[in-house]
Design an enzyme around this catalytic site. Structure first.
Site, mmCIF file in Angstrom:
data_model
loop_
_atom_site.group_PDB
_atom_site.id
_atom_site.type_symbol
_atom_site.label_atom_id
_atom_site.label_comp_id
_atom_site.label_asym_id
_atom_site.label_seq_id
_atom_site.Cartn_x
_atom_site.Cartn_y
_atom_site.Cartn_z
ATOM 1 N N ARG A 1 -6.650 15.106 -2.783
ATOM 2 C CA ARG A 1 -7.427 14.522 -1.695
ATOM 3 C C ARG A 1 -7.357 15.264 -0.354
ATOM 4 N NH1 ARG A 1 -7.988 8.977 -3.002
ATOM 5 N NH2 ARG A 1 -8.844 8.576 -0.966
ATOM 6 N N ARG B 1 -5.541 -4.158 2.352
ATOM 7 C CA ARG B 1 -5.217 -3.474 1.099
ATOM 8 C C ARG B 1 -5.492 -4.374 -0.094
ATOM 9 N NH1 ARG B 1 -5.921 0.745 2.452
ATOM 10 N NH2 ARG B 1 -4.660 1.905 3.902
ATOM 11 N N LYS C 1 8.610 7.882 3.228
ATOM 12 C CA LYS C 1 7.859 8.741 2.302
ATOM 13 C C LYS C 1 7.807 10.184 2.783
ATOM 14 C CE LYS C 1 4.986 4.666 1.691
ATOM 15 N NZ LYS C 1 3.715 4.027 2.089
ATOM 16 N N PRO D 1 2.625 8.214 -4.232
ATOM 17 C CA PRO D 1 4.043 8.374 -3.910
ATOM 18 C C PRO D 1 4.508 7.438 -2.804
ATOM 19 C CG PRO D 1 2.777 10.284 -3.185
ATOM 20 C CD PRO D 1 1.844 9.400 -3.902
ATOM 21 N N GLU D 2 5.417 6.550 -3.149
ATOM 22 C CA GLU D 2 6.102 5.705 -2.179
ATOM 23 C C GLU D 2 7.572 6.127 -2.225
ATOM 24 O OE1 GLU D 2 5.107 1.527 -2.712
ATOM 25 O OE2 GLU D 2 3.208 2.040 -3.647
#
Length: 294
Positions: free
Chosen positions: A133, A284, A58, A2-3
């Site tokens: 997570r 990243r 976010k 989710p961004e």
DNA sequence: CTTCTTGTTACTGA
DNA sequence: ATCAGTAACAAGAA
């Protein structure tokens, strides 16, 4: 993951569904999801209602109807907020179903093995906070703490403040690379790994360029692409790469529109010459075309 | 078995 | 001050 576009899609979906509904029970299946005092959380939430839902970057911000308090909710990588109208769920006293081949297979059964928190509303509907997570969280804050949280974010792409002038300011006097700046939530709010790569591709800028080497035109291209990519993704209800679903449990459609992310080894869709390369930039995994991103 | 995945924070050393 | 790099968090996929 989710961004901004995914979180905005969730916010939008929840707005019409949970705002104004009395919360009759809350089940905490994984206590660590609540940051701060768990008792305070339960007392505040019970017999209260969400009056409005906001978002910065976010981060989701739920305003409670009673008491001048707010609930901050961050989905991190695998968080989901799914609202279900009916279902055979008894209000209160929820227990996780046993993990069987059946429940594991049907990820969309609710609650499931990743359900951490359940809000039950007086009309029998439920809001499930799932998170594989266990990095996602909710946190009760007052107005002051809410403002402090919001102040920590940079310019928000869907706000009036997202102008070319303000965007340029973000790059001034910096030496970091483009990818690092786009991902820095304190500079620009809401961009994550997928959209950072898509924005750089759309702007034809190589993500490892130091921002002090960018021309005015290149910064402008990044500005235009940021707005364009994010709005397109919202229109498509976000990107479901793995876990993301919207407030109704539906997958986003934007994955079909991604041009570089997760296309390592494929021929570039734009120049049709380069092969999409993947390397580590700003810590990243980063996908880009060496041929047409300069 | 190892390596990679991602949002964020914390910490190191340059 | 600014930056790059990495570990940590946790649970999976490949």
């Amino acid at each position: 993951m989710p961004e901004l576009p995914e979180v905005e899609t969730i916010r939008n979906g929840l707005q019409n569904k949970v705002v104004g509904k009395k919360i009759s029970a809350v089940d905490v299946l994984f206590p660590k999801i609540i940051q701060g005092d768990k008792k305070e959380f339960e007392i505040l939430v019970k017999n209260n209602f969400f009056e409005d839902i906001f978002r910065i970057g976010k981060l989701l911000i739920f305003k409670f109807g009673k008491g001048d308090k707010y609930l901050l909710a961050h989905l991190k990588m695998t968080g989901q907020l799914i609202y279900q109208e009916d279902g055979n769920i008894v209000v209160g006293g929820h227990k996780l179903p046993p993990v069987t081949a059946e429940t594991k297979k049907d990820f969309y059964d609710l609650p499931n093995k990743y359900t951490r928190l359940i809000f039950s509303f007086a009309d029998g509907s439920n809001l499930f906070f799932n998170d594989l997570r266990k990095f996602a969280y909710v946190k009760v804050v007052d107005k002051q703490e809410r403002d402090a949280a919001v102040a920590g974010y940079g310019i928000e792409p869907l706000s009036k403040e997202f102008t070319l002038v303000n965007f340029k300011k973000v790059f001034e006097g910096k030496k970091k690379n483009v990818k690092a700046v786009l991902l820095d939530q304190s500079l620009i709010a809401g961009i994550g790994n997928i959209y950072a790569d898509e924005i750089c591709f759309d702007a034809k800028v190589c993500p490892d360029r130091s921002v002090n080497s960018l021309s005015t035109q290149e910064i402008k291209a990044l500005y235009v692409s940021s707005e364009k990519i994010i709005k397109e993704a919202i229109k498509n209800k976000g990107t479901t790469f793995r876990d993301y679903v919207d407030a109704s449990g539906q997958k986003g459609k934007h994955i079909d529109f991604l041009k570089v992310y997760n296309r390592k080894g494929e021929k570039c869709l734009r120049c049709k010459k380069g092969i999409i390369k993947k390397s580590k930039i700003a810590g990243r995994g980063t996908s880009y075309c060496e041929e047409c991103q300069k």
